[in-house]
Design an enzyme around this catalytic site. Structure first.
Site, PDB file in Angstrom:
ATOM      1  N   ASP A   1      45.191  34.687  39.551  1.00 34.78           N
ATOM      2  CA  ASP A   1      46.277  35.560  39.115  1.00 34.78           C
ATOM      3  C   ASP A   1      47.431  34.638  39.831  1.00 34.78           C
ATOM      4  O   ASP A   1      47.262  33.864  40.748  1.00 34.78           O
ATOM      5  CB  ASP A   1      46.184  36.974  39.553  1.00 34.78           C
ATOM      6  CG  ASP A   1      46.081  37.018  40.987  1.00 34.78           C
ATOM      7  OD1 ASP A   1      45.558  36.380  41.668  1.00 34.78           O
ATOM      8  OD2 ASP A   1      46.488  38.233  41.442  1.00 34.78           O
TER       9      ASP A   1
ATOM     10  N   HIS B   1      37.759  31.425  36.563  1.00 33.81           N
ATOM     11  CA  HIS B   1      38.778  32.252  36.081  1.00 33.81           C
ATOM     12  C   HIS B   1      40.150  32.109  36.770  1.00 33.81           C
ATOM     13  O   HIS B   1      40.376  32.386  38.101  1.00 33.81           O
ATOM     14  CB  HIS B   1      38.411  33.787  36.671  1.00 33.81           C
ATOM     15  CG  HIS B   1      39.394  34.932  36.190  1.00 33.81           C
ATOM     16  ND1 HIS B   1      39.235  35.434  34.929  1.00 33.81           N
ATOM     17  CD2 HIS B   1      40.136  35.649  36.724  1.00 33.81           C
ATOM     18  CE1 HIS B   1      40.042  36.319  34.755  1.00 33.81           C
ATOM     19  NE2 HIS B   1      40.692  36.452  35.959  1.00 33.81           N
TER      20      HIS B   1
ATOM     21  N   ASP C   1      29.491  31.138  34.705  1.00 38.06           N
ATOM     22  CA  ASP C   1      30.618  30.082  34.427  1.00 38.06           C
ATOM     23  C   ASP C   1      31.123  30.266  33.271  1.00 38.06           C
ATOM     24  O   ASP C   1      31.215  29.472  32.336  1.00 38.06           O
ATOM     25  CB  ASP C   1      29.843  28.646  34.631  1.00 38.06           C
ATOM     26  CG  ASP C   1      30.722  27.771  34.584  1.00 38.06           C
ATOM     27  OD1 ASP C   1      32.248  27.959  34.944  1.00 38.06           O
ATOM     28  OD2 ASP C   1      30.557  26.525  34.321  1.00 38.06           O
TER      29      ASP C   1
ATOM     30  N   GLU D   1      36.064  33.245  39.830  1.00 37.30           N
ATOM     31  CA  GLU D   1      37.575  33.309  40.020  1.00 37.30           C
ATOM     32  C   GLU D   1      37.695  32.108  41.160  1.00 37.30           C
ATOM     33  O   GLU D   1      36.664  31.665  41.671  1.00 37.30           O
ATOM     34  CB  GLU D   1      38.195  34.505  40.532  1.00 37.30           C
ATOM     35  CG  GLU D   1      39.788  34.533  40.545  1.00 37.30           C
ATOM     36  CD  GLU D   1      40.244  35.699  40.534  1.00 37.30           C
ATOM     37  OE1 GLU D   1      39.892  36.595  40.637  1.00 37.30           O
ATOM     38  OE2 GLU D   1      41.823  35.622  40.543  1.00 37.30           O
TER      39      GLU D   1
HETATM   40  O1  G3I Z   1      32.098  44.221  52.232  1.00 38.09           O
HETATM   41  C1  G3I Z   1      31.356  45.117  51.334  1.00 38.09           C
HETATM   42  C2  G3I Z   1      29.872  45.208  51.777  1.00 38.09           C
HETATM   43  O2  G3I Z   1      29.740  45.896  52.893  1.00 38.09           O
HETATM   44  C3  G3I Z   1      29.026  46.066  50.692  1.00 38.09           C
HETATM   45  O3  G3I Z   1      27.644  46.043  51.105  1.00 38.09           O
HETATM   46  C4  G3I Z   1      29.346  45.219  49.416  1.00 38.09           C
HETATM   47  C5  G3I Z   1      28.571  46.144  48.091  1.00 38.09           C
HETATM   48  O4  G3I Z   1      29.236  45.853  47.055  1.00 38.09           O
HETATM   49  O5  G3I Z   1      30.727  45.410  48.981  1.00 38.09           O
HETATM   50  C6  G3I Z   1      31.317  44.505  50.050  1.00 38.09           C
HETATM   51  O6  G3I Z   1      32.667  44.799  49.600  1.00 38.09           O
HETATM   52  C7  G3I Z   1      33.207  44.045  48.464  1.00 38.09           C
HETATM   53  C8  G3I Z   1      34.209  43.093  49.202  1.00 38.09           C
HETATM   54  O7  G3I Z   1      34.870  42.352  47.808  1.00 38.09           O
HETATM   55  C9  G3I Z   1      33.767  41.884  50.065  1.00 38.09           C
HETATM   56  O8  G3I Z   1      34.773  41.248  50.472  1.00 38.09           O
HETATM   57  C10 G3I Z   1      33.636  44.981  47.418  1.00 38.09           C
HETATM   58  O9  G3I Z   1      32.703  45.605  46.870  1.00 38.09           O
HETATM   59  C11 G3I Z   1      34.392  44.249  46.506  1.00 38.09           C
HETATM   60  O10 G3I Z   1      34.958  45.000  45.484  1.00 38.09           O
HETATM   61  C12 G3I Z   1      35.504  43.287  47.075  1.00 38.09           C
HETATM   62  O11 G3I Z   1      35.946  42.435  46.061  1.00 38.09           O
HETATM   63  C13 G3I Z   1      37.234  41.883  46.599  1.00 38.09           C
HETATM   64  C14 G3I Z   1      37.936  41.768  44.965  1.00 38.09           C
HETATM   65  O12 G3I Z   1      39.215  41.351  45.212  1.00 38.09           O
HETATM   66  C15 G3I Z   1      38.221  43.278  44.194  1.00 38.09           C
HETATM   67  O13 G3I Z   1      38.990  44.310  45.007  1.00 38.09           O
HETATM   68  C16 G3I Z   1      37.411  40.698  47.027  1.00 38.09           C
HETATM   69  O14 G3I Z   1      36.532  40.549  48.496  1.00 38.09           O
HETATM   70  C17 G3I Z   1      38.711  39.855  46.880  1.00 38.09           C
HETATM   71  O15 G3I Z   1      38.619  38.698  47.203  1.00 38.09           O
HETATM   72  C18 G3I Z   1      39.205  40.195  45.487  1.00 38.09           C
HETATM   73  O16 G3I Z   1      40.536  39.511  45.588  1.00 38.09           O
HETATM   74  C19 G3I Z   1      41.311  39.191  44.446  1.00 38.09           C
HETATM   75  C20 G3I Z   1      42.629  39.811  44.530  1.00 38.09           C
HETATM   76  O17 G3I Z   1      42.381  41.287  44.616  1.00 38.09           O
HETATM   77  C21 G3I Z   1      43.250  39.598  43.491  1.00 38.09           C
HETATM   78  N1  G3I Z   1      43.644  38.140  43.345  1.00 38.09           N
HETATM   79  C22 G3I Z   1      42.415  37.575  43.060  1.00 38.09           C
HETATM   80  C23 G3I Z   1      41.395  37.791  44.051  1.00 38.09           C
HETATM   81  C24 G3I Z   1      39.999  37.051  44.012  1.00 38.09           C
HETATM   82  O18 G3I Z   1      39.251  37.713  43.001  1.00 38.09           O
HETATM   83  O1  9MR Z   2      42.745  38.195  36.695  1.00 39.91           O
HETATM   84  C1  9MR Z   2      42.455  39.327  37.571  1.00 39.91           C
HETATM   85  C2  9MR Z   2      41.871  38.789  38.909  1.00 39.91           C
HETATM   86  O2  9MR Z   2      42.762  37.808  39.414  1.00 39.91           O
HETATM   87  C3  9MR Z   2      41.236  39.814  39.681  1.00 39.91           C
HETATM   88  O3  9MR Z   2      40.463  39.337  40.861  1.00 39.91           O
HETATM   89  C4  9MR Z   2      40.497  40.736  39.106  1.00 39.91           C
HETATM   90  C5  9MR Z   2      40.187  42.251  39.610  1.00 39.91           C
HETATM   91  O4  9MR Z   2      40.991  42.609  40.261  1.00 39.91           O
HETATM   92  O5  9MR Z   2      41.409  41.226  37.969  1.00 39.91           O
HETATM   93  C6  9MR Z   2      41.464  40.292  37.004  1.00 39.91           C
HETATM   94  O6  9MR Z   2      42.183  40.979  35.837  1.00 39.91           O
HETATM   95  C7  9MR Z   2      41.331  41.397  34.830  1.00 39.91           C
HETATM   96  C8  9MR Z   2      41.896  42.892  34.958  1.00 39.91           C
HETATM   97  O7  9MR Z   2      41.212  43.557  36.563  1.00 39.91           O
HETATM   98  C9  9MR Z   2      41.034  43.826  33.809  1.00 39.91           C
HETATM   99  N1  9MR Z   2      41.317  42.930  32.529  1.00 39.91           N
HETATM  100  C10 9MR Z   2      41.126  41.550  32.598  1.00 39.91           C
HETATM  101  C11 9MR Z   2      41.827  40.992  33.620  1.00 39.91           C
HETATM  102  C12 9MR Z   2      41.234  39.418  33.358  1.00 39.91           C
HETATM  103  O8  9MR Z   2      41.757  38.819  32.325  1.00 39.91           O
END
Ligand code: G3I
Ligand code: 9MR
Ligand code: CA
Length: 612
Positions: free
Chosen positions: A222, A535, A581, A590
């Site tokens: 993003d 992604h 993939d 991503e």
């Molecule tokens: O740490 C818990 C763990 O204890 C548990 O057992 C497990 C079960 O699902 O979940 C773990 O947490 C997860 C966490 O990532 C781990 O780091 C959450 O479920 C999971 O939803 C969370 O995902 C994060 C994701 O955003 C959604 O919020 C990722 O860490 C984080 O790297 C990712 O970051 C995104 C930014 O929001 C937007 N930009 C892209 C970026 C990468 O995808």
């Molecule tokens: O592109 C977004 C990515 O960077 C984030 O990690 C992810 C979870 O927050 O969300 C992606 O965006 C998606 C959105 O959450 C739902 N609609 C589709 C988007 C990707 O095309």
């Protein structure tokens, strides 16, 4: 067989310092469907490695899986392992891929099941093969492995490309063809007119105030910028420089600043540090959590993403991560006072004012406003952020009060992640342990690192895959868990030279480059069968088939939070195989700055630390 490397890819890679080392391998090896274009591997020879006839003839008969190994290869003195599907065979051979001569044979380990992948496998240890060249592993009844290289410079292009990926993700930058090749693009997101969101309003800066906050890196696939994630990513690059300067001092990444008397890694890092500085409110020292659109952009190039941008809510986590990074940068950049006059002092002052804000506002966690839908990086536990910031401020300022504020006796070491950064403080303390003031407990510092490294090493030694990843480690961004574990093991090795720590760290580089249950390399452009459809908005929207090279995908995890938006199914629900993939898969495919930074660190560490 003919090997097709598109001219445009070769020329782009030449710009990342990879000219003359790209070897495509169309199919061949264990992979069932090598992508000829993505199938680039750094090899010593400029000749393509042909598929052996034995591999070709055994291919039809085999349906049980492939030999998995690091698809790039190894340094001469690296530990070298391959994972073999368990079958009748009890031995393996290493064959010179060029001469077809057998150079080594050994016994496979007993079969064992890796819980994370539910596969029964045996291990081949060929660490004693050390002569530079191209080889493959052969086991009766299974496809030959992909060919791999043993060479003294086997990781240098990977290290460079994994840093150059940050350049490709620059906010507020036009990427010129001279540096970006086919991936040249117009400037996106000047970010010189950013609005203060109501959640971030203060008396001095009411809602709607316009501020300037340019530069920085896009967080991931993003186009938003998040201080918390910038924190661990920027630190990891600074730590790579602080620990292994010799790897970076003469490196030329062909970025706009190349040749300016500051190492390119630090120039690239400065691009983000300058943005981070602009995220601090000069009126009170607090730091905005993120700079973002209200909603995620469509699948467009940066210059086509023109939504209004906001700075959102000051938080304690962002402010502490900012303090830790600025304290670290202050000491790393101190030696460049001539090139960056006043910068080091400015950064330490920024870190100290951020710390003061956090102490006065110790529990402000991120709450996503109703009108903002982008990433949260929310975190309810701030003890680790306090400890990390205190540790870095202590090391740089030498003020004992910060050591005390770290609460060392109650702060344990854990594998670092964006939400849990306490391990970063211990890593820095261990690196600086000889120059700390008397208040620091050097034995405790060593014990914290060694204790965690020893736990990881024990897991590695008992693992059927000989990796440190276990089923529970397969979370969103699992590849950064793997590399974070390697970073900790590297610290253990740097402390006490225990060879198993280095070998276990090497195993995790092997893991992301192919010794995993998907049999893929997760680094774009590196490996015979590598991630092709990350992604990543620029890689998807640029009309070029190949992804931008040097990015690591998030990796397998069974959550599959994206599957409702995917037209193709995940190949498996099993933790270590739950990887898709495809562009649609933001939960497994991503890219992100906090996942690339430990790749830079670990690749450089292997180059710097493996005995020659
Ligand atoms: O740490 C818990 C763990 O204890 C548990 O057992 C497990 C079960 O699902 O979940 C773990 O947490 C997860 C966490 O990532 C781990 O780091 C959450 O479920 C999971 O939803 C969370 O995902 C994060 C994701 O955003 C959604 O919020 C990722 O860490 C984080 O790297 C990712 O970051 C995104 C930014 O929001 C937007 N930009 C892209 C970026 C990468 O995808
Ligand atoms: O592109 C977004 C990515 O960077 C984030 O990690 C992810 C979870 O927050 O969300 C992606 O965006 C998606 C959105 O959450 C739902 N609609 C589709 C988007 C990707 O095309
Ligand atoms: Ca935390």
């Amino acid at each position: 067989m003919a090997v097709f490397i598109p001219t445009r890819l070769v020329s782009a890679l030449a710009l990342v310092g990879l000219a003359g080392v790209m070897v495509g391998c169309g199919s061949g090896g264990g992979g069932s469907s090598g992508n000829s274009v993505a199938s680039s591997v750094k090899a010593a020879s400029s000749e393509p490695v042909a598929m052996s006839s034995a591999a070709a003839s055994s291919k039809a008969a085999v349906a049980m899986g492939n030999i998995k190994l690091n698809q790039l290869g190894f340094l001469p003195e690296s530990a070298k392992w391959a994972v073999v599907p368990a079958g009748a065979a009890t031995s393996f051979k290493v064959i010179n891929a060029t001469t077809k001569v057998e150079v080594f044979s050994g016994n496979l380990s007993a079969a064992a099941t890796w819980t994370a992948s539910e596969e029964s496998v045996k291990l081949a240890d060929f660490s004693s093969v050390k002569t530079p060249g191209d080889y493959l592993v052969r086991v009766e009844g299974v496809n030959d492995s992909y060919p791999f290289t043993i060479a003294n410079d086997v990781y240098s292009a990977l290290t460079a490309a994994s840093i150059k990926a940050f350049y490709f993700n620059r906010n507020s930058a036009e990427l010129l063809a001279t540096q970006a090749g086919v991936f040249a693009r117009p400037l996106g997101h000047a970010d010189t007119r950013v609005l203060v969101h109501p959640s971030a309003a203060s008396a001095a800066r009411p809602a709607g105030t316009v501020i300037s906050s340019p530069k920085g890196w896009y967080d991931a696939g993003d186009y938003n910028k998040y201080i918390v994630n910038s924190g661990i990513a920027t630190y990891s690059l600074l730590a790579a420089y602080e620990h292994f300067p010799q790897i970076f001092n003469s490196q030329n990444l062909n970025i706009p600043e190349s040749g300016n008397a500051i190492p390119d890694l630090l120039d690239e890092t400065l691009w983000n540090l300058e943005w981070m500085l602009s995220m601090q409110d000069p009126n009170d020292g607090g730091v905005y959590h993120k700079l973002t659109n209200k909603n995620f952009d469509g699948t467009v190039m940066p210059h086509r993403a023109t939504s209004e941008r906001y700075v959102v809510q000051k938080t304690t986590a962002a402010t502490l991560d900012f303090a830790a990074v600025m304290a670290t940068a202050s000491r790393v950049l101190a030696q460049y006072e001539t090139q960056l006059p006043g910068m080091s002092a400015k950064m330490l002052a920024a870190a100290e004012s951020a710390w003061a804000w956090a102490v006065a506002n110790p529990g402000i966690t991120y709450k996503q406003p109703d009108d903002i839908k982008t990433g949260e990086y929310g975190d309810g536990n701030l003890a680790d952020e306090f400890a990390w910031a205190a540790a870095e401020l202590y090391i740089t300022s030498k003020k004992d009060a910060y050591y005390t504020a770290m609460k060392p006796t109650e702060t344990f070491a854990t594998v670092p992640s964006w939400a849990d950064v306490r391990g970063l403080g211990w890593i820095s303390l261990a690196h600086h342990r000889q120059s700390l003031t008397a208040i620091a407990d050097k034995q405790l510092i060593a014990n914290r690192i060694d204790g965690l490294a020893n736990d990881l090493q024990t897991t590695w030694a008992a693992s059927p895959y000989r990796v440190t990843m276990q089923k529970d480690d397969f979370v969103w961004g699992s590849n950064s868990v793997a590399l974070g574990q390697a970073m900790v093991l590297v610290q253990g090795y740097r402390l006490n030279g225990k060879r198993e720590y280095l070998d276990a760290a090497q195993a995790m580089l092997d893991y992301v480059l192919g010794r995993n249950a998907t049999d893929m390399s997760f680094v774009t452009g590196y490996g015979h069968k590598a991630t092709m459809h990350p992604h990543h908005r620029p890689s998807e929207a640029d009309g070029i088939a190949e992804p931008i090279p040097g990015f690591i995908a998030g990796g397998p995890q069974p959550g599959q939070q994206d599957k409702s938006g995917c037209n193709v199914p995940y190949p498996s629900t099993i933790a270590a195989k739950s990887y898709l993939d495809d562009w649609c898969s933001y939960a497994s495919n991503e890219i992100a700055i906090n996942w690339n930074a430990p790749l830079v660190y670990v690749s450089a560490a292997m180059e710097a630390l493996t005995p020659r």
